[in-house]
Design a protein around this motif. Structure first.
Motif, PDB file in Angstrom:
ATOM      1  N   PRO A  55       0.808  -1.222   0.000  1.00 44.60           N
ATOM      2  CA  PRO A  55       0.000   0.000   0.000  1.00 44.60           C
ATOM      3  C   PRO A  55       0.847   1.281   0.000  1.00 44.60           C
ATOM      4  CG  PRO A  55      -0.901  -1.579   1.557  1.00 44.60           C
ATOM      5  CD  PRO A  55       0.429  -2.122   1.094  1.00 44.60           C
ATOM      6  N   VAL A  56       2.014   1.226   0.647  1.00 42.18           N
ATOM      7  CA  VAL A  56       2.915   2.393   0.617  1.00 42.18           C
ATOM      8  C   VAL A  56       3.362   2.642  -0.823  1.00 42.18           C
ATOM      9  CG1 VAL A  56       5.172   3.274   1.338  1.00 42.18           C
ATOM     10  CG2 VAL A  56       3.684   2.157   3.011  1.00 42.18           C
ATOM     11  N   LEU A  57       3.775   1.580  -1.512  1.00 43.91           N
ATOM     12  CA  LEU A  57       4.173   1.718  -2.917  1.00 43.91           C
ATOM     13  C   LEU A  57       3.031   2.238  -3.774  1.00 43.91           C
ATOM     14  CD1 LEU A  57       6.336  -1.458  -3.580  1.00 43.91           C
ATOM     15  CD2 LEU A  57       7.043   0.916  -3.874  1.00 43.91           C
ATOM     16  N   HIS A  58       1.847   1.659  -3.596  1.00 45.18           N
ATOM     17  CA  HIS A  58       0.695   2.086  -4.400  1.00 45.18           C
ATOM     18  C   HIS A  58       0.379   3.554  -4.159  1.00 45.18           C
ATOM     19  CE1 HIS A  58      -0.661  -2.377  -4.667  1.00 45.18           C
ATOM     20  NE2 HIS A  58       0.214  -2.078  -5.600  1.00 45.18           N
ATOM     21  N   SER A  59       0.527   4.016  -2.921  1.00 43.65           N
ATOM     22  CA  SER A  59       0.233   5.429  -2.632  1.00 43.65           C
ATOM     23  C   SER A  59       1.267   6.355  -3.268  1.00 43.65           C
ATOM     24  CB  SER A  59       0.139   5.671  -1.124  1.00 43.65           C
ATOM     25  OG  SER A  59       1.415   5.601  -0.518  1.00 43.65           O
ATOM     26  N   ALA A  60       2.441   5.808  -3.613  1.00 43.84           N
ATOM     27  CA  ALA A  60       3.478   6.577  -4.305  1.00 43.84           C
ATOM     28  C   ALA A  60       3.363   6.421  -5.823  1.00 43.84           C
ATOM     29  CB  ALA A  60       4.860   6.124  -3.840  1.00 43.84           C
ATOM     30  N   GLY A  61       2.318   5.711  -6.264  1.00 49.37           N
ATOM     31  CA  GLY A  61       2.118   5.501  -7.690  1.00 49.37           C
ATOM     32  C   GLY A  61       3.043   4.447  -8.276  1.00 49.37           C
ATOM     33  N   ALA A  62       3.530   3.545  -7.430  1.00 52.22           N
ATOM     34  CA  ALA A  62       4.481   2.521  -7.868  1.00 52.22           C
ATOM     35  C   ALA A  62       3.955   1.135  -7.522  1.00 52.22           C
ATOM     36  CB  ALA A  62       5.833   2.760  -7.207  1.00 52.22           C
ATOM     37  N   GLY A  63       4.664   0.136  -8.010  1.00 57.75           N
ATOM     38  CA  GLY A  63       4.333  -1.251  -7.718  1.00 57.75           C
ATOM     39  C   GLY A  63       5.590  -2.018  -7.368  1.00 57.75           C
ATOM     40  N   PRO A  64       5.470  -3.329  -7.163  1.00 56.23           N
ATOM     41  CA  PRO A  64       6.600  -4.122  -6.683  1.00 56.23           C
ATOM     42  C   PRO A  64       7.749  -4.276  -7.678  1.00 56.23           C
ATOM     43  CG  PRO A  64       4.723  -5.524  -7.134  1.00 56.23           C
ATOM     44  CD  PRO A  64       4.251  -4.111  -7.277  1.00 56.23           C
ATOM     45  N   THR A  65       7.531  -3.958  -8.959  1.00 58.46           N
ATOM     46  CA  THR A  65       8.622  -4.043  -9.932  1.00 58.46           C
ATOM     47  C   THR A  65       9.201  -2.672 -10.269  1.00 58.46           C
ATOM     48  OG1 THR A  65       7.065  -4.001 -11.776  1.00 58.46           O
ATOM     49  CG2 THR A  65       7.713  -6.179 -10.944  1.00 58.46           C
ATOM     50  N   ASP A  66       8.658  -1.630  -9.702  1.00 58.13           N
ATOM     51  CA  ASP A  66       9.139  -0.268  -9.908  1.00 58.13           C
ATOM     52  C   ASP A  66      10.487  -0.088  -9.202  1.00 58.13           C
ATOM     53  OD1 ASP A  66       9.185   2.766  -8.991  1.00 58.13           O
ATOM     54  OD2 ASP A  66       7.784   2.618 -10.669  1.00 58.13           O
ATOM     55  N   PRO A  67      11.374   0.752  -9.719  1.00 60.62           N
ATOM     56  CA  PRO A  67      12.646   1.001  -9.025  1.00 60.62           C
ATOM     57  C   PRO A  67      12.468   1.472  -7.576  1.00 60.62           C
ATOM     58  CG  PRO A  67      12.729   1.917 -11.242  1.00 60.62           C
ATOM     59  CD  PRO A  67      11.314   1.434 -11.015  1.00 60.62           C
ATOM     60  N   LEU A  68      11.382   2.139  -7.286  1.00 61.55           N
ATOM     61  CA  LEU A  68      11.118   2.598  -5.918  1.00 61.55           C
ATOM     62  C   LEU A  68      10.913   1.443  -4.940  1.00 61.55           C
ATOM     63  CD1 LEU A  68      10.575   5.066  -4.062  1.00 61.55           C
ATOM     64  CD2 LEU A  68       8.172   4.896  -4.728  1.00 61.55           C
ATOM     65  N   ALA A  69      10.566   0.274  -5.439  1.00 61.97           N
ATOM     66  CA  ALA A  69      10.253  -0.868  -4.573  1.00 61.97           C
ATOM     67  C   ALA A  69      11.404  -1.223  -3.639  1.00 61.97           C
ATOM     68  CB  ALA A  69       9.854  -2.081  -5.409  1.00 61.97           C
ATOM     69  N   ASP A  70      12.639  -1.156  -4.121  1.00 62.60           N
ATOM     70  CA  ASP A  70      13.779  -1.477  -3.254  1.00 62.60           C
ATOM     71  C   ASP A  70      13.911  -0.486  -2.106  1.00 62.60           C
ATOM     72  OD1 ASP A  70      14.473  -3.760  -4.640  1.00 62.60           O
ATOM     73  OD2 ASP A  70      16.023  -2.756  -5.840  1.00 62.60           O
ATOM     74  N   GLN A  71      13.423   0.723  -2.302  1.00 61.33           N
ATOM     75  CA  GLN A  71      13.484   1.745  -1.253  1.00 61.33           C
ATOM     76  C   GLN A  71      12.324   1.624  -0.274  1.00 61.33           C
ATOM     77  OE1 GLN A  71      13.757   5.605  -3.091  1.00 61.33           O
ATOM     78  NE2 GLN A  71      15.350   4.941  -4.500  1.00 61.33           N
ATOM     79  N   VAL A  72      11.369   0.742  -0.578  1.00 60.68           N
ATOM     80  CA  VAL A  72      10.206   0.569   0.293  1.00 60.68           C
ATOM     81  C   VAL A  72      10.144  -0.843   0.893  1.00 60.68           C
ATOM     82  CG1 VAL A  72       7.672   0.591   0.403  1.00 60.68           C
ATOM     83  CG2 VAL A  72       8.881   2.349  -0.905  1.00 60.68           C
ATOM     84  N   LEU A  73      10.295  -1.874   0.064  1.00 59.30           N
ATOM     85  CA  LEU A  73      10.120  -3.248   0.555  1.00 59.30           C
ATOM     86  C   LEU A  73      11.114  -3.601   1.659  1.00 59.30           C
ATOM     87  CD1 LEU A  73       9.387  -5.081  -2.808  1.00 59.30           C
ATOM     88  CD2 LEU A  73       7.773  -4.700  -0.956  1.00 59.30           C
ATOM     89  N   TYR A  74      12.404  -3.461   1.415  1.00 61.58           N
ATOM     90  CA  TYR A  74      13.401  -3.837   2.422  1.00 61.58           C
ATOM     91  C   TYR A  74      13.328  -2.952   3.663  1.00 61.58           C
ATOM     92  CZ  TYR A  74      15.369  -6.597  -1.425  1.00 61.58           C
ATOM     93  OH  TYR A  74      15.544  -7.473  -2.462  1.00 61.58           O
ATOM     94  N   PRO A  75      13.242  -1.615   3.497  1.00 65.19           N
ATOM     95  CA  PRO A  75      13.133  -0.774   4.694  1.00 65.19           C
ATOM     96  C   PRO A  75      11.865  -1.028   5.517  1.00 65.19           C
ATOM     97  CG  PRO A  75      13.894   0.539   2.849  1.00 65.19           C
ATOM     98  CD  PRO A  75      13.485  -0.809   2.295  1.00 65.19           C
ATOM     99  N   THR A  76      10.782  -1.403   4.851  1.00 65.44           N
ATOM    100  CA  THR A  76       9.557  -1.711   5.594  1.00 65.44           C
ATOM    101  C   THR A  76       9.792  -2.894   6.527  1.00 65.44           C
ATOM    102  OG1 THR A  76       8.097  -0.833   3.887  1.00 65.44           O
ATOM    103  CG2 THR A  76       7.141  -2.439   5.410  1.00 65.44           C
ATOM    104  N   ALA A  77      10.395  -3.944   5.996  1.00 62.48           N
ATOM    105  CA  ALA A  77      10.674  -5.126   6.826  1.00 62.48           C
ATOM    106  C   ALA A  77      11.628  -4.768   7.967  1.00 62.48           C
ATOM    107  CB  ALA A  77      11.246  -6.244   5.970  1.00 62.48           C
ATOM    108  N   GLU A  78      12.648  -3.973   7.669  1.00 62.73           N
ATOM    109  CA  GLU A  78      13.597  -3.587   8.715  1.00 62.73           C
ATOM    110  C   GLU A  78      12.903  -2.782   9.816  1.00 62.73           C
ATOM    111  OE1 GLU A  78      17.913  -1.437   9.335  1.00 62.73           O
ATOM    112  OE2 GLU A  78      17.093  -1.590   7.313  1.00 62.73           O
ATOM    113  N   ARG A  79      12.065  -1.846   9.440  1.00 57.46           N
ATOM    114  CA  ARG A  79      11.333  -1.048  10.431  1.00 57.46           C
ATOM    115  C   ARG A  79      10.358  -1.919  11.215  1.00 57.46           C
ATOM    116  NH1 ARG A  79       9.968   4.402   6.852  1.00 57.46           N
ATOM    117  NH2 ARG A  79      12.135   4.756   6.199  1.00 57.46           N
ATOM    118  N   LEU A  80       9.727  -2.841  10.518  1.00 59.28           N
ATOM    119  CA  LEU A  80       8.785  -3.744  11.162  1.00 59.28           C
ATOM    120  C   LEU A  80       9.488  -4.628  12.190  1.00 59.28           C
ATOM    121  CD1 LEU A  80       5.790  -4.305  10.974  1.00 59.28           C
ATOM    122  CD2 LEU A  80       6.244  -5.868   9.095  1.00 59.28           C
ATOM    123  N   LEU A  81      10.692  -5.067  11.863  1.00 58.36           N
ATOM    124  CA  LEU A  81      11.447  -5.921  12.784  1.00 58.36           C
ATOM    125  C   LEU A  81      11.768  -5.230  14.106  1.00 58.36           C
ATOM    126  CD1 LEU A  81      13.728  -7.815  10.302  1.00 58.36           C
ATOM    127  CD2 LEU A  81      12.231  -8.866  12.014  1.00 58.36           C
TER     128      LEU A  81
END
Length: 127
Positions: A55-81
């Motif tokens: 949902p964070v990616l979608h709100s930025a107008g991106a998806g899981p294959t967008d270059p922005l995904a690496d800046q969201v997917l990994y940091p999300t998991a790290e913050r969640l941990l």
């Protein structure tokens, strides 16, 4: 174990090995989600990083294959941990899941490889 339910991060392949195929990523997410009920049934709370990151990616107008995904997917998991009490690592090659396990180990969190390893809370713990 305390009466407090654990927040357990479920990690495993999501994008890895999919070549960006949306159906393959959906199948991987479904496999991650299939462990949510068994964790919940032990008296704990399951969470998957993609439930927050997508949902964070979608709100930025991106998806899981967008270059922005690496800046969201990994940091999300790290913050969640920072909030999780344990991790469940599902089988399969996954750079992101391997990073999550390394972070969890540094933080001293238990890492389970199977739902059956997760301690079950007793009925009196639920009161």
């Amino acid at each position: 174990m305390t009466n407090k339910p654990m927040l357990i991060l479920i990690v495993g392949p999501y994008r890895s090995g999919t070549g960006g195929d949306p159906q393959a990523m959906a199948a991987n997410l479904a496999r991650l989600e299939a462990t949510a009920w068994p964790i919940f049934a032990t008296g704990h709370l399951p969470v998957i990083g993609e439930w927050i990151a997508l949902p964070v990616l979608h709100s930025a107008g991106a998806g899981p294959t967008d270059p922005l995904a690496d800046q969201v997917l990994y940091p999300t998991a790290e913050r969640l941990l920072a909030h999780c009490d344990a991790v469940l690592r599902l089988p399969g090659d996954s750079t992101g899941a391997d990073k999550d396990i390394a972070i969890a180990r540094r933080r001293g969190l238990p890492v389970y490889r199977d739902v059956t390893q997760i301690p079950r809370r007793t009925p009196q713990d639920h009161a």
